[in-house]
Motif scaffolding. Structure first.
Motif, mmCIF file in Angstrom:
data_model
loop_
_atom_site.group_PDB
_atom_site.id
_atom_site.type_symbol
_atom_site.label_atom_id
_atom_site.label_comp_id
_atom_site.label_asym_id
_atom_site.label_seq_id
_atom_site.Cartn_x
_atom_site.Cartn_y
_atom_site.Cartn_z
ATOM 1 N N UNK A 118 -13.446 0.032 -16.605
ATOM 2 C CA UNK A 118 -12.555 0.772 -15.701
ATOM 3 C C UNK A 118 -11.294 -0.036 -15.385
ATOM 4 N N UNK A 119 -11.166 -1.233 -15.954
ATOM 5 C CA UNK A 119 -9.977 -2.014 -15.654
ATOM 6 C C UNK A 119 -10.049 -3.392 -16.252
ATOM 7 N N UNK A 120 -9.154 -4.271 -15.770
ATOM 8 C CA UNK A 120 -9.006 -5.621 -16.302
ATOM 9 C C UNK A 120 -8.753 -6.572 -15.135
ATOM 10 N N UNK A 121 -9.195 -7.822 -15.285
ATOM 11 C CA UNK A 121 -8.903 -8.842 -14.284
ATOM 12 C C UNK A 121 -7.526 -9.438 -14.588
ATOM 13 N N UNK A 122 -6.650 -9.469 -13.571
ATOM 14 C CA UNK A 122 -5.300 -10.016 -13.745
ATOM 15 C C UNK A 122 -5.039 -11.068 -12.659
ATOM 16 N N UNK A 123 -3.963 -11.807 -12.833
ATOM 17 C CA UNK A 123 -3.587 -12.782 -11.805
ATOM 18 C C UNK A 123 -3.084 -12.044 -10.561
ATOM 19 N N UNK A 124 -3.255 -12.655 -9.406
ATOM 20 C CA UNK A 124 -2.792 -12.033 -8.168
ATOM 21 C C UNK A 124 -3.946 -11.891 -7.208
ATOM 22 N N UNK A 125 -3.792 -10.910 -6.298
ATOM 23 C CA UNK A 125 -4.889 -10.683 -5.358
ATOM 24 C C UNK A 125 -5.033 -9.200 -5.062
ATOM 25 N N UNK A 126 -6.214 -8.827 -4.623
ATOM 26 C CA UNK A 126 -6.465 -7.452 -4.242
ATOM 27 C C UNK A 126 -6.788 -6.559 -5.423
ATOM 28 N N UNK A 127 -6.619 -5.257 -5.186
ATOM 29 C CA UNK A 127 -6.953 -4.247 -6.179
ATOM 30 C C UNK A 127 -5.711 -3.439 -6.507
ATOM 31 N N UNK A 128 -5.433 -3.261 -7.800
ATOM 32 C CA UNK A 128 -4.345 -2.397 -8.237
ATOM 33 C C UNK A 128 -4.938 -1.176 -8.923
ATOM 34 N N UNK A 129 -4.327 -0.018 -8.667
ATOM 35 C CA UNK A 129 -4.709 1.198 -9.377
ATOM 36 C C UNK A 129 -3.474 1.687 -10.114
ATOM 37 N N UNK A 130 -3.569 1.756 -11.429
ATOM 38 C CA UNK A 130 -2.421 2.117 -12.276
ATOM 39 C C UNK A 130 -1.215 1.233 -11.954
ATOM 40 N N UNK A 131 -1.487 -0.043 -11.671
ATOM 41 C CA UNK A 131 -0.412 -1.011 -11.475
ATOM 42 C C UNK A 131 0.102 -1.149 -10.059
ATOM 43 N N UNK A 132 -0.326 -0.273 -9.156
ATOM 44 C CA UNK A 132 0.143 -0.346 -7.761
ATOM 45 C C UNK A 132 -0.967 -0.864 -6.862
ATOM 46 N N UNK A 133 -0.604 -1.729 -5.904
ATOM 47 C CA UNK A 133 -1.608 -2.247 -4.974
ATOM 48 C C UNK A 133 -2.226 -1.102 -4.182
ATOM 49 N N UNK A 134 -3.554 -1.132 -4.110
ATOM 50 C CA UNK A 134 -4.281 -0.088 -3.389
ATOM 51 C C UNK A 134 -4.757 -0.697 -2.081
ATOM 52 N N UNK A 135 -4.228 -0.182 -0.963
ATOM 53 C CA UNK A 135 -4.436 -0.871 0.312
ATOM 54 C C UNK A 135 -5.425 -0.184 1.235
ATOM 55 N N UNK A 136 -5.814 1.047 0.922
ATOM 56 C CA UNK A 136 -6.673 1.767 1.857
ATOM 57 C C UNK A 136 -7.912 0.925 2.188
ATOM 58 N N UNK A 137 -8.257 0.864 3.456
ATOM 59 C CA UNK A 137 -9.306 -0.048 3.901
ATOM 60 C C UNK A 137 -10.666 0.317 3.315
#
Lengths: 324, 324
Positions: free
Chosen positions: A291-310
């Motif tokens: 369902x995705x790939x591990x990348x550098x950075x932090x948090x969760x991205x969905x289609x390249x955008x940070x997904x912030x919903x708690x």
């Protein structure tokens, strides 16, 4: 017409005598129930342990869940925490507190659910001890054990940039089932048993995902054997739990909305599916799908955008106080 | 004047952050709290496990027990079940459900009590996992683990005719403490905090035996090393628990009333002292003292006469339904 036996009516010893024969035995028990403690085999010199409690009100409604559902879910949710370490579940201990005027069949049904979940999801795992008590609030506390068979445990902290992000099990189905129950099985503001029974006919899979989930327990060991670098059990929804794995590993998880599916799949809790990361090129085992790939950075991205919903659910802040 | 923080006010994550640092670490933890499961060392390829729940109402009154008492007793009663197998306690997992409007200090106090009981009664034993939830009924579920260090477990079933019957720890003190609380710390039909506090001044030992008992945990291993043939933890009173040991072993236990002491010592529960049998001629270890002899027959004799009083406490039949 005779009344059903109640816990107060027959007492603790007779209740125990009716529950005991229903419980599954553990292949790992050296001394089973009946002494001060059980004695378990721990073949590789370690054991995995997790505990989780289910409470009438915040965790279930008696109008919706059968006793069998309660036992099943109490076992399944704990088995998933063992599986998420890459371990084989070996045993449960179970403490149950119930109102004294409960029918004995409530505890018999819970025992049957514990047994059937062990048989279906983790054969060889059984109940090796427990405690019965009385409470105004029906409470089921399960502690589960697992064996690592000489492998290292799969922690949340091992994901590396470039790893594949994969999931085994349903996403969002438990939340969809709960939404259906709230939409269609509440009558006059109260959880309604007949309406819930009708929903089981029309929406069996979603209702079962919420009330008696079947997480892919054996895929936990398969993931470990295939070299999973990190893993956890999705109890609070994919987005929140993926954020936990990302934080523990010091990476970001980049997910594809198409692969994940719906918004409910991202935010809905209680699926108890397994989220794992694997080195690139790993042939994904069992029911795992990317369902995705591990990348550098932090948090969760969905289609390249940070997904912030708690996401998630805070029992102290969010329980309405209702049971039913 | 500021109000104390409540669980609802600060939520689950902040509550966990305040409890975690108070908990004792386990010398046997390979992976501690924070992942899906803990991973424990089981040096001899086995582990001992027991579980016991404490419920507000049938098991304690908040007017009498401090939060520290609750954590202490929850640990101590489980540690005694591990000790009664002849094992060294290694770890606890703890699930706590509390009303959302509870002060955070309730859970902090319980955590402190768990810590202090582990440090005092079973150094090296710590908390390796847990679960926090919300409930209308304060509930503390502990599961405890132990290590047998290559010895066989001491079961209830090994007593042989001619063995010495011995006990380590107080007899009847917990029951005497409870009697005092009911006699002198109930005001207008309700458990009263000020009266209980006063009793702590005048009758400290008896009140502590009931509210925060100190069973002789390390004597469990000493008994096993000395060759104890059978052992159990006295939770339901000497008479009833001795009958259980006698039944499991197919023998009778002949006790001396002088050695036992009072009637309350025979019938009073919750001492969590250790009852054990040893081969004749054994030098009794630790705090063990002889109270009788194993003879042919069944049941329990006191000064040669069968003692038939039922004893014990049935939560389903005997809880009044009151809390306080």
């Amino acid at each position: 017409m005779t009344q059903p036996d109640t816990l107060r009516g027959i007492g603790e010893s007779a209740t125990l005598a009716r529950i005991f024969p229903r419980l599954p035995a553990s292949d790992y028990a050296l001394v089973g129930p009946g002494d001060d403690s059980a004695v378990m085999s721990a073949p590789d010199g370690r054991f995995v342990v997790t505990t989780d409690m289910m409470i009438h009100g915040p965790d279930f409604r008696l109008a919706w869940s059968t006793p069998h559902d309660l036992g099943w879910k109490a076992a399944a949710s704990n088995l998933a925490d063992v599986a998420a370490m890459g371990a084989t579940p070996t045993a449960l201990v179970v403490a149950i507190a119930a109102p004294a005027d409960s029918p004995v069949s409530l505890l018999e049904g819970i025992a049957d659910g514990l047994r059937d979940a062990c048989l279906a999801l983790a054969p060889g795992c059984g109940v090796v001890g427990g405690d019965l008590s009385v409470s105004d609030t029906l409470t089921i506390a399960v502690t589960a054990f697992g064996d690592l068979a000489t492998r290292g445990p799969v922690l949340r902290s091992g994901a590396r940039v470039g790893d594949v992000v994969a999931v085994s099990g349903v996403l969002g189905a438990a939340a969809a089932g709960l939404r259906l129950l709230f939409e269609r099985a509440v009558v006059d503001g109260r959880p309604d048993a007949a309406a819930a029974a009708a929903l089981r006919g029309t929406d069996a899979a979603l209702v079962a995902a919420q009330l008696a989930p079947s997480p892919p327990i054996s895929d936990g060991v398969l993931a470990a054997v295939a070299g999973a670098t990190a893993m956890l059990d999705l109890s609070d929804g994919l987005a929140l739990d993926a954020r936990r794995l990302a934080a523990a590993s010091g990476v970001a998880l980049a997910l594809s909305s198409v692969a994940v599916g719906s918004r409910e799949a991202l935010d809905g809790g209680e699926d108890h599916s397994l989220l794992a990361t694997f080195p690139p090129g790993t042939a994904l085992p069992g029911g795992f799908r990317q369902i995705g790939t591990v990348v550098a950075g932090e948090g969760v991205l969905v289609d390249g955008l940070h997904y912030e919903k708690r996401g998630g659910w805070d029992p102290y802040e969010q329980w309405s106080g209702q049971a039913g």
